[in-house]
Every structure is written in structure tokens, then in C-alpha cells.
Motif scaffolding. Structure first.
Motif, PDB file in Angstrom:
ATOM      1  N   ASP A 130      13.702  18.203  20.785  1.00 26.91           N
ATOM      2  CA  ASP A 130      14.124  18.111  19.391  1.00 26.91           C
ATOM      3  C   ASP A 130      14.971  19.336  19.073  1.00 26.91           C
ATOM      4  OD1 ASP A 130      14.440  17.972  16.694  1.00 26.91           O
ATOM      5  OD2 ASP A 130      12.319  17.844  16.208  1.00 26.91           O
ATOM      6  N   ALA A 131      16.224  19.137  18.680  1.00 23.69           N
ATOM      7  CA  ALA A 131      17.136  20.255  18.452  1.00 23.69           C
ATOM      8  C   ALA A 131      17.324  20.597  16.994  1.00 23.69           C
ATOM      9  CB  ALA A 131      18.498  19.919  19.076  1.00 23.69           C
ATOM     10  N   SER A 132      16.599  19.935  16.092  1.00 19.33           N
ATOM     11  CA  SER A 132      16.910  20.031  14.673  1.00 19.33           C
ATOM     12  C   SER A 132      16.692  21.416  14.089  1.00 19.33           C
ATOM     13  CB  SER A 132      16.084  19.014  13.886  1.00 19.33           C
ATOM     14  OG  SER A 132      14.705  19.265  14.047  1.00 19.33           O
ATOM     15  N   SER A 133      15.753  22.179  14.615  1.00 16.69           N
ATOM     16  CA  SER A 133      15.410  23.459  13.995  1.00 16.69           C
ATOM     17  C   SER A 133      16.030  24.663  14.685  1.00 16.69           C
ATOM     18  CB  SER A 133      13.883  23.620  13.962  1.00 16.69           C
ATOM     19  OG  SER A 133      13.305  22.640  13.133  1.00 16.69           O
ATOM     20  N   PHE A 134      16.817  24.448  15.707  1.00 13.10           N
ATOM     21  CA  PHE A 134      17.527  25.559  16.329  1.00 13.10           C
ATOM     22  C   PHE A 134      18.812  25.848  15.551  1.00 13.10           C
ATOM     23  CE2 PHE A 134      15.221  24.054  20.185  1.00 13.10           C
ATOM     24  CZ  PHE A 134      14.543  25.232  20.451  1.00 13.10           C
ATOM     25  N   PRO A 135      19.213  27.115  15.452  1.00 10.68           N
ATOM     26  CA  PRO A 135      20.465  27.411  14.751  1.00 10.68           C
ATOM     27  C   PRO A 135      21.657  26.804  15.480  1.00 10.68           C
ATOM     28  CG  PRO A 135      19.641  29.362  15.882  1.00 10.68           C
ATOM     29  CD  PRO A 135      18.560  28.328  15.976  1.00 10.68           C
ATOM     30  N   SER A 136      22.579  26.244  14.707  1.00  6.98           N
ATOM     31  CA  SER A 136      23.763  25.646  15.314  1.00  6.98           C
ATOM     32  C   SER A 136      25.050  26.130  14.667  1.00  6.98           C
ATOM     33  CB  SER A 136      23.705  24.120  15.210  1.00  6.98           C
ATOM     34  OG  SER A 136      23.916  23.702  13.861  1.00  6.98           O
ATOM     35  N   GLY A 137      24.947  26.844  13.542  1.00  3.80           N
ATOM     36  CA  GLY A 137      26.144  27.358  12.905  1.00  3.80           C
ATOM     37  C   GLY A 137      27.089  26.290  12.413  1.00  3.80           C
ATOM     38  N   GLY A 138      26.565  25.101  12.113  1.00  2.00           N
ATOM     39  CA  GLY A 138      27.392  24.020  11.614  1.00  2.00           C
ATOM     40  C   GLY A 138      27.862  23.047  12.677  1.00  2.00           C
ATOM     41  N   LEU A 139      27.454  23.254  13.944  1.00  2.00           N
ATOM     42  CA  LEU A 139      27.848  22.309  14.991  1.00  2.00           C
ATOM     43  C   LEU A 139      27.188  20.951  14.778  1.00  2.00           C
ATOM     44  CD1 LEU A 139      27.807  24.538  18.201  1.00  2.00           C
ATOM     45  CD2 LEU A 139      29.795  23.569  17.046  1.00  2.00           C
ATOM     46  N   ARG A 140      26.076  20.927  14.064  1.00  2.51           N
ATOM     47  CA  ARG A 140      25.448  19.652  13.738  1.00  2.51           C
ATOM     48  C   ARG A 140      24.630  19.848  12.468  1.00  2.51           C
ATOM     49  NH1 ARG A 140      20.682  21.010  14.272  1.00  2.51           N
ATOM     50  NH2 ARG A 140      19.855  22.300  15.922  1.00  2.51           N
ATOM     51  N   ALA A 141      24.427  18.744  11.749  1.00  4.52           N
ATOM     52  CA  ALA A 141      23.614  18.790  10.533  1.00  4.52           C
ATOM     53  C   ALA A 141      22.141  18.817  10.896  1.00  4.52           C
ATOM     54  CB  ALA A 141      23.920  17.572   9.660  1.00  4.52           C
ATOM     55  N   THR A 142      21.303  19.253   9.941  1.00  9.64           N
ATOM     56  CA  THR A 142      19.868  19.364  10.198  1.00  9.64           C
ATOM     57  C   THR A 142      19.255  18.028  10.611  1.00  9.64           C
ATOM     58  OG1 THR A 142      19.723  21.169   8.606  1.00  9.64           O
ATOM     59  CG2 THR A 142      17.669  20.066   9.192  1.00  9.64           C
ATOM     60  N   PHE A 143      19.753  16.938  10.008  1.00 14.79           N
ATOM     61  CA  PHE A 143      19.162  15.635  10.329  1.00 14.79           C
ATOM     62  C   PHE A 143      19.595  15.137  11.708  1.00 14.79           C
ATOM     63  CE2 PHE A 143      23.147  14.703   8.136  1.00 14.79           C
ATOM     64  CZ  PHE A 143      23.730  13.757   8.966  1.00 14.79           C
ATOM     65  N   GLU A 144      20.584  15.786  12.322  1.00 12.35           N
ATOM     66  CA  GLU A 144      21.023  15.383  13.658  1.00 12.35           C
ATOM     67  C   GLU A 144      20.169  16.122  14.686  1.00 12.35           C
ATOM     68  OE1 GLU A 144      25.737  14.476  12.825  1.00 12.35           O
ATOM     69  OE2 GLU A 144      25.117  16.528  13.247  1.00 12.35           O
ATOM     70  N   ALA A 145      19.066  15.525  15.044  1.00 15.88           N
ATOM     71  CA  ALA A 145      18.062  16.221  15.845  1.00 15.88           C
ATOM     72  C   ALA A 145      18.346  16.197  17.333  1.00 15.88           C
ATOM     73  CB  ALA A 145      16.681  15.605  15.600  1.00 15.88           C
ATOM     74  N   ARG A 146      19.243  15.320  17.763  1.00 11.96           N
ATOM     75  CA  ARG A 146      19.396  15.139  19.205  1.00 11.96           C
ATOM     76  C   ARG A 146      20.094  16.335  19.845  1.00 11.96           C
ATOM     77  NH1 ARG A 146      20.623   9.354  21.417  1.00 11.96           N
ATOM     78  NH2 ARG A 146      18.354   9.383  21.263  1.00 11.96           N
ATOM     79  N   GLY A 147      19.484  16.836  20.888  1.00  9.35           N
ATOM     80  CA  GLY A 147      20.056  17.893  21.713  1.00  9.35           C
ATOM     81  C   GLY A 147      19.524  17.729  23.115  1.00  9.35           C
ATOM     82  N   TYR A 148      20.283  18.151  24.085  1.00  8.02           N
ATOM     83  CA  TYR A 148      19.900  17.935  25.475  1.00  8.02           C
ATOM     84  C   TYR A 148      19.774  19.257  26.222  1.00  8.02           C
ATOM     85  CZ  TYR A 148      21.604  13.192  24.506  1.00  8.02           C
ATOM     86  OH  TYR A 148      21.827  11.953  23.964  1.00  8.02           O
ATOM     87  N   THR A 149      18.862  19.279  27.165  1.00  7.58           N
ATOM     88  CA  THR A 149      18.832  20.349  28.165  1.00  7.58           C
ATOM     89  C   THR A 149      19.234  19.755  29.503  1.00  7.58           C
ATOM     90  OG1 THR A 149      16.465  19.959  28.525  1.00  7.58           O
ATOM     91  CG2 THR A 149      17.073  21.749  27.031  1.00  7.58           C
ATOM     92  N   ALA A 150      19.909  20.560  30.315  1.00 12.17           N
ATOM     93  CA  ALA A 150      20.322  20.114  31.640  1.00 12.17           C
ATOM     94  C   ALA A 150      20.025  21.219  32.642  1.00 12.17           C
ATOM     95  CB  ALA A 150      21.810  19.766  31.662  1.00 12.17           C
ATOM     96  N   TRP A 151      19.564  20.834  33.790  1.00 15.00           N
ATOM     97  CA  TRP A 151      19.180  21.744  34.873  1.00 15.00           C
ATOM     98  C   TRP A 151      20.363  22.604  35.297  1.00 15.00           C
ATOM     99  CZ3 TRP A 151      19.177  19.811  40.532  1.00 15.00           C
ATOM    100  CH2 TRP A 151      18.735  20.829  41.397  1.00 15.00           C
ATOM    101  N   ASP A 152      20.109  23.903  35.397  1.00 14.68           N
ATOM    102  CA  ASP A 152      21.090  24.846  35.956  1.00 14.68           C
ATOM    103  C   ASP A 152      20.656  25.187  37.377  1.00 14.68           C
ATOM    104  OD1 ASP A 152      22.760  26.911  36.673  1.00 14.68           O
ATOM    105  OD2 ASP A 152      21.847  28.381  35.323  1.00 14.68           O
TER     106      ASP A 152
END
Length: 719
Positions: A130-152
Motif C-alpha cells: 500500500d503506497a498511499s501514506s508514503f510521501p510522493s510530493g504530488g506524484l500521486r494523490a492520496t487516494f491512489e494507493a497503488r505502488g510497486y516494489t521490484a527486486w534489485d
């Protein structure tokens, strides 16, 4: 309990249980990296084709072959379970500056009351926290919760242990559903690619063979404070802000200079050893430990690593230092300035560039005046620092670091480069056309036949410089102790890449025009150094004379506060730099600027409200209680009368200052975060300082038994 009894309690109420330490041989053979899934361990668990495919990704930067994901995931799960892990997490660095993790179990129901332990390639490669509560600086709105992690895959997986088990941590990146970077690692990895793309063409001109890859390397020195746990929990300011908002200067601070490199107290040394054993198991090559300048301050430092891995390891170092302290009745403070009047803490980032064959491109060798390749890359760094002063200052800017930078203990906010006498002489000779070698250091006799003759280094070090050449690397000393090193490394990689590609084009043009290599490099170095020599300063960076010279004569920037610095982050120059190198697009860069404004506002706002709370509910009542008790004896004592008058005056000053602070805390300064941030700097911080001035003066006259919190005298000197 009285304050004096608390001192005894804090000093005596701890015990270290004796533990069996591994032998030196066991450290190397059994402990080091025992909780890390290294390539060597994967080699034994994968087929040769799958291993070679993964190796090409990790060591040569080739694209990951997703078809091997299932076999790698199976090997990773099997290894982790052998280590006692029941859960896994994609471990990433969001724009908070710390790390984040969501744990999932290997356990999966298989029906009919049966469960299996499974972990698929799909689960390895990508997750969706869930990405909704991480700071994004306007890259997405609060209601846009989708965020992905990918293996490095370029950073190895590792095990983090706790009292009742263990977790497999998979280093990962974090991004939005549109593919924009929401973390600190994606830009770092992009900057590494940009650096490699810029440096390899230059190396080819110097005769390097094809296939060479270049990345930056880093060793980060971590400074920190330790205080007794008893004191920490009686200081709301430490709990809420990480620093003391009140505290009178004790009779003794760091004036005697006896703490620096002194004998490490047994309690602290036991703690350090415990932390080091955990870090060794995580494959972190910590090398150095010692007392730092301020009482209660210490340092730990690893040796050089690839910057991407060093960034992960730095986060783990901070985590282990914090969690281990509690076992010893201590609290580890990472704030840049937890105590006023003594040195604060930094995180000196020793940065260089190296090839995959182990060649350090910033190693001058025995004769730097003849090392054309070194002079070329060193000059490129000078150009980069001069052209990007504001960006370097911005990447270390924070409300906490503002208390440290330029405070007669850390580099000033003016960015400059220290080269040392030998390199300065080499560049001066090139500039004048004189050529030749700098004078040799020779040997130093120490006046006793039993002592060896010591080689004289060609140059001293300069602890007042924010960016100093220290033998075979540059030491970026302005980085704050609490911050992630990922963004500063990203900036260093980016500005170096930009400068190197420009100088490479210049060098290539001269070669195409018929100049021989040595002459062409000399011309490039001479002309570049002439344009950018204003950035070189080997003197006292603390002196007022330097500040005047830097600003008025050299035209260098003096961005004294965070808000002065971060307004430059989205300048046309920086937008072009990051955009052309493919590191951050305009939205990603301006988002980071917004987050920095927001964090600054919230940090100072919390400090302002905590200052108000402590002054109103702790310090003012204590002073009034003492004043009331004095009144009962004032008729019989001139001393009581005089003391009562002084306490009355200071109490009234505290009350008046508190009313001003309360009004400024309520005002906030506006609706926009930029307005709020400037209000914090221009109104709240000065109001807080006035409250503190009165409170600290009261601390010096109010009876110790009335004072409601541990003092500097206790916190800094109870070992």
C-alpha cells in the motif's frame, strides 16, 4: 527519585552478560556474511546457465532474465528457511529517508488443512505494498494507493533476526503504477548507469580495453551519541524530536579534548562489539570504531563498497546501532545536533570511482603530476563541484543539519574543495605551464633511534572543508548523520557524469585535431582548472575571512539554511542535468523538492510545539514551585531575596517568550507548505530560541531537585 540518585541509577543499573565471542578465524570463515545470500552461495544452488545469467546482471549490469526468477526464488526461499526465516519482505527506501518493509509468510494453504512453504518468481520480482501514506510530493494523490516494489538483484538478499525468528529481506526499489520513482534507490541506480556511460568512453581514450564497467564506491563514516535510557524517557524533546530543545551548558563540555580517541568505556565497547558481530553477519565490512570529539559521541566506519550496496548497508548500520543500544540500557541518537554547545554528528561520505577490475580512478599514484588519467578525472570533479554548488548543498539540506553546518565543528554551508599541498602544487604548475613534479614528502625522523622513520605525506587533511581530497577519494563531509546517503551519492554520480562527458568531448575534439594525448589532456586540465579554481580552498573554512572572500571575491554561494538551498533543486540547470542523464524527470525532481519543504515544515513544527509543551507543563511549574518555596524564607535571608528576584525575572521572561511561541505555533504562516516552511524558519525557530534562553538561564539558578528533566551534565557524562 532525586536527580543525583538518578545519576547513580543510570550508571550502575546495567549488566552485560558474558557471551562467547567467535575467534578471529571464525569471523572470517563462519560469521562474516553468514546471513547474506551471496553469489557464491547461489552458485551452489542454481544450474550453471541460470547462475551465469544472474551473475551477468549483478556484475555486468545486463538486463535481468525473468525466466530464471522461479529457480532463484526457490533457492532464496530454501536458503532463508535454513536460516530460520518464516517470512520475507521487499525491503526498500521510500522518500521518508528511512527504510520500509511489509512482511509476507512463506506459508500458503494447500487445502484439506494442509499448508506448504512456497515462494514464486513472481513474488520475488514484484510486490504491491500500500503506497498511499508514503510521501510522493504530488506524484500521486492520496487516494491512489497503488505502488510497486521490484527486486534489485544487484544488492544481495539478507536475513534480519529478532528474538522469535528471522525475516528474509529482499533489497528492492519502489515506484508508482505509472513507473515514476517513489524511492531513493531508483535514482541511485540510474545515476550509476549514467556514470558508467560517461566514464567508459573517457577510459577508452586512455587505453582501457572494451567491456570495462565503472561505478562509484563509497565508505560512510557514521557518528552517533549514546545516552542512558533512564534519561531518554524523561526528555520529551528527545523522544519527539531526537534533539534536546532545552539544556544549559555544563561547566565541562569538550574543552579538555580528552574524549576524542580516548579509551572506550566498557559498557560502550560491549555494545559496539555486539553491534559489530551483527553487522559482520550481514556482510557489512565495519572497520573502525572510536570515541568522537563530544562527550558521549562515537563513530563507526566501514571500508569501501559499491555505492548501491553501501547505501543499503548504511541503513542497516543505523538500524543495528539503534536496536542494539537498548540491550545495554542505552539509547542511540542519530540527530545531527542532539546537544547544543558540543559537536554534532555527520556522516562523512568517502566517494570515488572504480572499474570492475578494481582500478580506483581517483588514485594519483606515486607521481600524480605524470598521471594524466588521474588529473583528467580529478579536474572533472573540481568542475562538477564548482558548477553544482547549490545542488550539493541541497542534497544535504535538512532542519536538523542546519544546526550543524558551519557551527565550528562541521563544514560550512559554503561548498569548496580541499586538494592539499601536493595536488595544489601540481595544478599550479600545470596552470603556469611550468610542469614538473611536486616536491617529494621524504621521511620524517621522530628524534629517537627506536622509532621508525615515517614517510611524510605530501599534504595535510582539512576537517573544515565540505569536500576534501584525502589521498585516493573525495570526502563529502557535509552529509548529516541521520540522513540516507542515497541521494547525496546520486548527486555525486550525476554531477561527475555530466562533467566527465563534457571533458571527454573536449579531449576527443583535440585528439581529432591532431594533438597528442599528453598535450591534449594537459590542455583540457589547464583550461578547466583555470575556469574553476575558485572552488579550491585549502585554508580554514570556519574563519570569517573565508566567508567574506568566498562570497565577495570568489562569487561562491553561501546557502545558510535548508530553505535557501532547496529552492535551487528545481532550477533549470538541475532539471536539465537530471533529465539529460535519465536520472529524474521534472515531476520526480520537483516532487522531491516538495517533500523536502514538507519535512522541514513538519520537523520544526513538531519542535515548536514540543518546546511549548515542555516549557508550559514542566519548566514553568518547576520554576514557580521553587519561587514559592523561596518566598517563605525571603524575610530572613538577603540571599533568598536576591535569588527570588532573579528567578522572578527569568520566570517572567520565560512566560513572555512562551506567549510569543504559542502565537507563532498557532499561526503556521499560511496555507501552502512553502509559506509554512518559511514561517517555521523565520518566526518559530527564533521564538523557540527565546524560550530556551530563558529556560536555560533558569536551569542555572533553580534548585536541582526541582528541575524536571535530566541535565546535560548527567546525559553527556554518565558512561
Amino acid at each position: 527519585m532525586s536527580q543525583d540518585l538518578e545519576v547513580t541509577s543510570a550508571a550502575r543499573n546495567w549488566r552485560v552478560e558474558a557471551t562467547e565471542q567467535p575467534s578471529p578465524g571464525a569471523l572470517v570463515n563462519d560469521l562474516f556474511a553468514s546471513d547474506v545470500l551471496t553469489l557464491e552461495q547461489l552458485k551452489a544452488r542454481l544450474s550453471k546457465p541460470d547462475y551465469r545469467s544472474l551473475q551477468a546482471t549483478v556484475e555486468r549490469g545486463q538486463s535481468l532474465d525473468s525466466s530464471i526468477a522461479d529457480t532463484v526464488a526457490l533457492a532464496m526461499k530454501t536458503w532463508a528457511m535454513e536460516k530460520g526465516a518464516t517470512h520475507y519482505t521487499h525491503w526498500f527506501q521510500p522518500l521518508t529517508g528511512s527504510t520500509a518493509e511489509k512482511h509476507d509468510s512463506f506459508l500458503n494453504p494447500a487445502g484439506d488443512g494442509v499448508a506448504i512453504m512456497s515462494f514464486s518468481g513472481k513474488e520475488l520480482i514484484q510486490a504491491e505494498p500500500d503506497a498511499s501514506s508514503f510521501p510522493s510530493g504530488g506524484l500521486r494523490a492520496t487516494f491512489e494507493a497503488r505502488g510497486y516494489t521490484a527486486w534489485d538483484p544487484s544488492s544481495p538478499a539478507f536475513i534480519v533476526r529478532h528474538a522469535n525468528g528471522a525475516t528474509l529481506c529482499i533489497p528492492s526499489v519502489f515506484f508508482s503504477w505509472k513507473g515514476e520513482a517513489l524511492d531513493l534507490k531508483i535514482p541511485l541506480l540510474r545515476s550509476t548507469e549514467a556514470l558508467n556511460a560517461a566514464v567508459t568512453p573517457a577510459l577508452k581514450l586512455f587505453g582501457a580495453s572494451g567491456g570495462t564497467r565503472v561505478s562509484s564506491s563509497l565508505g560512510a563514516e557514521q557518528e552517533y551519541f549514546l545516552i542512558a535510557e533512564e534519561y531518554y524517557y524523561r526528555r520529551p524533546d528527545l523522544i519527539m524530536t531526537g534533539r534536546t530543545l532545552f539544556g544549559a551548558k555544563p561547566p565541562r563540555g569538550q574543552e579538555l579534548e580528552d574524549h576524542y580517541f580516548g579509551a572506550i568505556p566498557d559498557r560502550v565497547l560491549s555494545y559496539m562489539t555486539d553491534a559489530e558481530m551483527q553487522l559482520y553477519a550481514l556482510g557489512i565490512p565495519v572497520k573502525t570504531r572510536h570515541n568522537e570529539v563530544a562527550p558521549g559521541q562515537f563513530e563507526i566506519a566501514p571500508i569501501f563498497e559499491n555505492s548501491n550496496i553501501a547505501a543499503d548497508h548504511q541503513q542497516l548500520i543505523m538500524q543495528v546501532l539503534r536496536t542494539t543500544a537498548r540491550k545495554y540500557g542505552l539509547v542511540c541518537l542519530m540527530h545531527e545536533k542532539p546537544f547544543a554547545g558540543v559537536n554534532g554528528s555527520g556522516k562523512h561520505c568517502n566517494w570515488s570511482m572504480a572499474t570492475d577490475r578494481g582500478e580506483n580512478l581517483l588514485d594519483p599514484g606515486d607521481t600524480p603530476s605524470e598521471n594524466m588519467q588521474f588529473l583528467f578525472f580529478c579536474t572533472a570533479v573540481l568542475k562538477a563541484v564548482d558548477e553544482h554548488q547549490a545542488l550539493l548543498r541541497a542534497c544535504v539540506a535538512s532542519a536538523s543539519n542546519d544546526h550543524r553546518l558551519g557551527a565550528n565543528e562541521a563544514p560550512p554551508a559554503i561548498i569548496s574543495v580541499f586538494l592539499g599541498s601536493e595536488l595544489s602544487d601540481v595544478f599550479s604548475r600545470i596552470l603556469s605551464g611550468e610542469g614538473g613534479s611536486a616536491a617529494s614528502g621524504g621521511l620524517m625522523g621522530l628524534g629517537s633511534q627506536v622509532l621508525p622513520e615515517i614517510p611524510v605525506h605530501a599534504g595535510d587533511r582539512n576537517r573544515t572543508s565540505p569536500f576534501a581530497f584525502t589521498g585516493n577519494k573525495f570526502e563529502f563531509r557535509a552529509v548529516g548523520s541521520s540522513q540516507s546517503i542515497s541521494f547525496p551519492i546520486t548527486v555525486l554520480n550525476a554531477i561527475a557524469a555530466d562533467s566527465i562527458r563534457q571533458l571527454t568531448a573536449d579531449l576527443q575534439a583535440r585528439l581529432d585535431a591532431g594533438r597528442d594525448m599528453d598535450a591534449a589532456v594537459t590542455d583540457v586540465v589547464r583550461e578547466t582548472f583555470r575556469k574553476h579554481q575558485r572552488i579550491v580552498f585549502d585554508g580554514d573554512g570556519y574563519s570569517e575571512a573565508w566567508h567574506l572572500e568566498a562570497e565577495q571575491q570568489r562569487g561562491l554561494l553561501n546557502l545558510r539554511t535548508t530553505l535557501d538551498a532547496i529552492e535551487h533543486l528545481s532550477s533549470p540547470q538541475n532539471l536539465a542535468l537530471f533529465g539529460e542523464l535519465g536520472i529524474l524527470n521534472e515531476r520526480e525532481l520537483t516532487a522531491r523538492q516538495e517533500i523536502m519543504y514538507d519535512i522541514y515544515f513538519k520537523t520544526v513544527n513538531i519542535e515548536g510545539e514540543t518546546t511549548e509543551y515542555m516549557a508550559q507543563t514542566q519548566i514553568l511549574p518547576a520554576a514557580l514551585k521553587y519561587l514559592g518555596d523561596l518566598e517563605s524564607v525571603q524575610a530572613r535571608s538577603r540571599a533568598a531575596q536576591g535569588l527570588g528576584q532573579e528567578v522572578t525575572r527569568l520566570t517572567d521572561e520565560l512566560y513572555d517568550a512562551l506567549q510569543v511561541l504559542r502565537a507563532q505555533n498557532e499561526a503556521l504562516g499560511g496555507d501552502e507548505v512553502h509559506e509554512k516552511a518559511h514561517h517555521m524558519r523565520d518566526q518559530v525557530l527564533p521564538a523557540m530560541q527565546e524560550v530556551r534562553r530563558a529556560a536555560d538561564a533558569l536551569e542555572r539558578v533553580v534548585n536541582n531537585k526541582y528541575w524536571p528533566m535530566p541535565t546535560y551534565r548527567q546525559m553527556l557524562f554518565v558512561k
